[in-house]
Every structure is written in C-alpha cells, then in structure tokens.
Scaffold this motif. Structure first.
Motif, PDB file in Angstrom:
ATOM      1  N   ARG A  16       0.826  -1.222   0.000  1.00 19.65           N
ATOM      2  CA  ARG A  16       0.000   0.000   0.000  1.00 19.65           C
ATOM      3  C   ARG A  16       0.851   1.259   0.000  1.00 19.65           C
ATOM      4  O   ARG A  16       0.587   2.201  -0.736  1.00 19.65           O
ATOM      5  N   THR A  17       1.876   1.287   0.818  1.00 22.25           N
ATOM      6  CA  THR A  17       2.734   2.469   0.915  1.00 22.25           C
ATOM      7  C   THR A  17       3.415   2.779  -0.413  1.00 22.25           C
ATOM      8  O   THR A  17       3.536   3.934  -0.801  1.00 22.25           O
ATOM      9  N   LEU A  18       3.850   1.738  -1.111  1.00 24.32           N
ATOM     10  CA  LEU A  18       4.589   1.923  -2.365  1.00 24.32           C
ATOM     11  C   LEU A  18       3.690   1.871  -3.596  1.00 24.32           C
ATOM     12  O   LEU A  18       4.187   1.897  -4.720  1.00 24.32           O
ATOM     13  N   ASP A  19       2.376   1.793  -3.393  1.00 22.32           N
ATOM     14  CA  ASP A  19       1.406   1.740  -4.495  1.00 22.32           C
ATOM     15  C   ASP A  19       1.740   0.608  -5.474  1.00 22.32           C
ATOM     16  O   ASP A  19       1.800   0.796  -6.688  1.00 22.32           O
ATOM     17  N   ILE A  20       1.944  -0.566  -4.917  1.00 24.24           N
ATOM     18  CA  ILE A  20       2.298  -1.760  -5.689  1.00 24.24           C
ATOM     19  C   ILE A  20       1.071  -2.280  -6.421  1.00 24.24           C
ATOM     20  O   ILE A  20      -0.026  -2.306  -5.881  1.00 24.24           O
ATOM     21  N   GLY A  21       1.277  -2.721  -7.662  1.00 20.45           N
ATOM     22  CA  GLY A  21       0.203  -3.342  -8.431  1.00 20.45           C
ATOM     23  C   GLY A  21       0.362  -4.840  -8.542  1.00 20.45           C
ATOM     24  O   GLY A  21      -0.595  -5.561  -8.794  1.00 20.45           O
ATOM     25  N   ASP A  22       1.600  -5.328  -8.374  1.00 24.34           N
ATOM     26  CA  ASP A  22       1.879  -6.742  -8.591  1.00 24.34           C
ATOM     27  C   ASP A  22       2.907  -7.220  -7.562  1.00 24.34           C
ATOM     28  O   ASP A  22       3.986  -6.650  -7.456  1.00 24.34           O
ATOM     29  N   ILE A  23       2.545  -8.251  -6.812  1.00 24.45           N
ATOM     30  CA  ILE A  23       3.492  -8.917  -5.928  1.00 24.45           C
ATOM     31  C   ILE A  23       3.955 -10.171  -6.651  1.00 24.45           C
ATOM     32  O   ILE A  23       3.139 -10.977  -7.100  1.00 24.45           O
ATOM     33  N   VAL A  24       5.260 -10.319  -6.782  1.00 21.17           N
ATOM     34  CA  VAL A  24       5.832 -11.497  -7.417  1.00 21.17           C
ATOM     35  C   VAL A  24       6.546 -12.306  -6.346  1.00 21.17           C
ATOM     36  O   VAL A  24       7.556 -11.864  -5.801  1.00 21.17           O
ATOM     37  N   LEU A  25       6.001 -13.463  -6.025  1.00 23.94           N
ATOM     38  CA  LEU A  25       6.603 -14.351  -5.045  1.00 23.94           C
ATOM     39  C   LEU A  25       7.508 -15.321  -5.808  1.00 23.94           C
ATOM     40  O   LEU A  25       7.031 -16.100  -6.629  1.00 23.94           O
ATOM     41  N   VAL A  26       8.807 -15.218  -5.539  1.00 22.23           N
ATOM     42  CA  VAL A  26       9.801 -16.035  -6.225  1.00 22.23           C
ATOM     43  C   VAL A  26      10.233 -17.149  -5.292  1.00 22.23           C
ATOM     44  O   VAL A  26      10.965 -16.921  -4.325  1.00 22.23           O
ATOM     45  N   ASP A  27       9.757 -18.355  -5.582  1.00 21.52           N
ATOM     46  CA  ASP A  27      10.055 -19.508  -4.742  1.00 21.52           C
ATOM     47  C   ASP A  27       9.776 -20.760  -5.568  1.00 21.52           C
ATOM     48  O   ASP A  27       8.650 -20.954  -6.037  1.00 21.52           O
ATOM     49  N   ASP A  28      10.777 -21.597  -5.751  1.00 24.38           N
ATOM     50  CA  ASP A  28      10.620 -22.786  -6.581  1.00 24.38           C
ATOM     51  C   ASP A  28       9.520 -23.712  -6.072  1.00 24.38           C
ATOM     52  O   ASP A  28       8.726 -24.239  -6.859  1.00 24.38           O
ATOM     53  N   GLU A  29       9.464 -23.925  -4.758  1.00 18.75           N
ATOM     54  CA  GLU A  29       8.467 -24.847  -4.203  1.00 18.75           C
ATOM     55  C   GLU A  29       7.056 -24.289  -4.319  1.00 18.75           C
ATOM     56  O   GLU A  29       6.131 -25.012  -4.690  1.00 18.75           O
ATOM     57  N   VAL A  30       6.864 -23.022  -3.994  1.00 18.37           N
ATOM     58  CA  VAL A  30       5.534 -22.429  -4.081  1.00 18.37           C
ATOM     59  C   VAL A  30       5.078 -22.348  -5.541  1.00 18.37           C
ATOM     60  O   VAL A  30       3.908 -22.590  -5.847  1.00 18.37           O
ATOM     61  N   ALA A  31       5.993 -22.073  -6.447  1.00 14.32           N
ATOM     62  CA  ALA A  31       5.650 -21.998  -7.870  1.00 14.32           C
ATOM     63  C   ALA A  31       5.126 -23.335  -8.391  1.00 14.32           C
ATOM     64  O   ALA A  31       4.343 -23.378  -9.342  1.00 14.32           O
ATOM     65  N   ALA A  32       5.529 -24.428  -7.753  1.00 18.53           N
ATOM     66  CA  ALA A  32       5.106 -25.762  -8.179  1.00 18.53           C
ATOM     67  C   ALA A  32       3.937 -26.311  -7.364  1.00 18.53           C
ATOM     68  O   ALA A  32       3.536 -27.456  -7.561  1.00 18.53           O
TER      69      ALA A  32
END
Length: 158
Positions: A23-39
């Motif tokens: 919210r503070t940085l007015d983010i539009g997209d959170i990208v979670l980079v994690d091999d296990e979560v991606a699968a």
C-alpha cells in the motif's frame, strides 16, 4: 524503475508485505519467487487469500523470475519482488544489468543464527552472502515496516 521493492522475508506474503509495503509503495503486482511455491497450486491458493483483489500476485520459480526481471524493471506496473531466502534473492539478481536494492524484512531465529535486529537473525555465512550481494553493486538494507528507518548492512555486523 517499476520494481519498487525486492524483499527477503521468510514468512513470504503476510500483513506487513500487503498492508505495509504494497500500500505504501502503491504496488500493483506482488511477485513471489520460490521454486516450491511456484510448483504448488494449494500453497499459491493459501497465499492468494492474504492478497486483496486490487493486487495481482504471481508465483514464479527463480529461473522464471531471472528471465522476467527486465520485463518487470521496464514495465508500467509497480512491482514488489519477494523471496523467502537470501540464497533465492542472490540467485535471482546474479548478473542483473540494473539490480534493484534489496530490503531485509523478517528473517527469523533458527539454530546458528544471531539476532542482528529484533526481526532479523543471520548466520555469519548469510551475512557474508549479503556482503557479497552488496559488493556486486546491490544496495542491501533492513527495514521491517515502511518508515521504521533503514538499517544499512554494515551496521548489522556490529
């Protein structure tokens, strides 16, 4: 640069990330980079529940993220990149042409780690990996919530 924040936080997506930083940085997209979560579709569904509908969330492997880093840097949407480990962030940013700064969020206690800040515990090897990141031209600092005041990497070794 549309990448507004690269954060290492072992809890991944949680309130400080969504309500504080996004919210503070007015983010539009959170990208979670994690091999296990991606699968893992069920883990992705779990993390999606913590994200309000106005935010997009993507789940990508480290290798996928390496290939998309330039796209996020040059894109129109403000992006927050999130990893759960120092190693993952280091692999992601290795060789990046214009590496963004790295924010250390919650890295919590476990065997062998020393408290550096109330929310930040690191082994000597992890501290060394962060120093190596910084020596490659990437600014590294710790700040748990926006406005708390960044703590420079050098101060964490004291």
């Amino acid at each position: 640069m549309p990448i507004r924040l690269c954060r290492i936080d072992d809890r991944l997506i949680h309130g400080q990330v969504v309500l504080g930083w996004a919210r503070t940085l007015d983010i539009g997209d959170i990208v979670l980079v994690d091999d296990e979560v991606a699968a893992s579709p069920w883990e992705q569904d779990l993390y999606r529940m913590a994200v309000p509908p106005e935010l997009q969330v993507e789940f990508v492997s480290i290798e996928q993220a390496r290939h998309r880093l330039r796209e996020w840097q040059e894109g129109a949407k403000a992006v927050l990149i999130l990893t759960g480990t120092i190693e993952a962030m280091a692999r992601l940013l290795a060789g990046a042409s214009r590496p963004p700064a790295v924010n250390l969020g919650g890295i919590h206690h476990r065997e062998g780690r020393t408290e550096r800040l109330p929310y930040l515990y690191l082994t000597d090897d992890e501290l060394g990996a962060l120093r190596q990141l910084q020596s490659s031209g990437i600014k590294v600092s710790a700040e748990d919530v926006p406005g708390a005041g960044a703590v420079e990497l050098e101060a964490l070794a004291e």
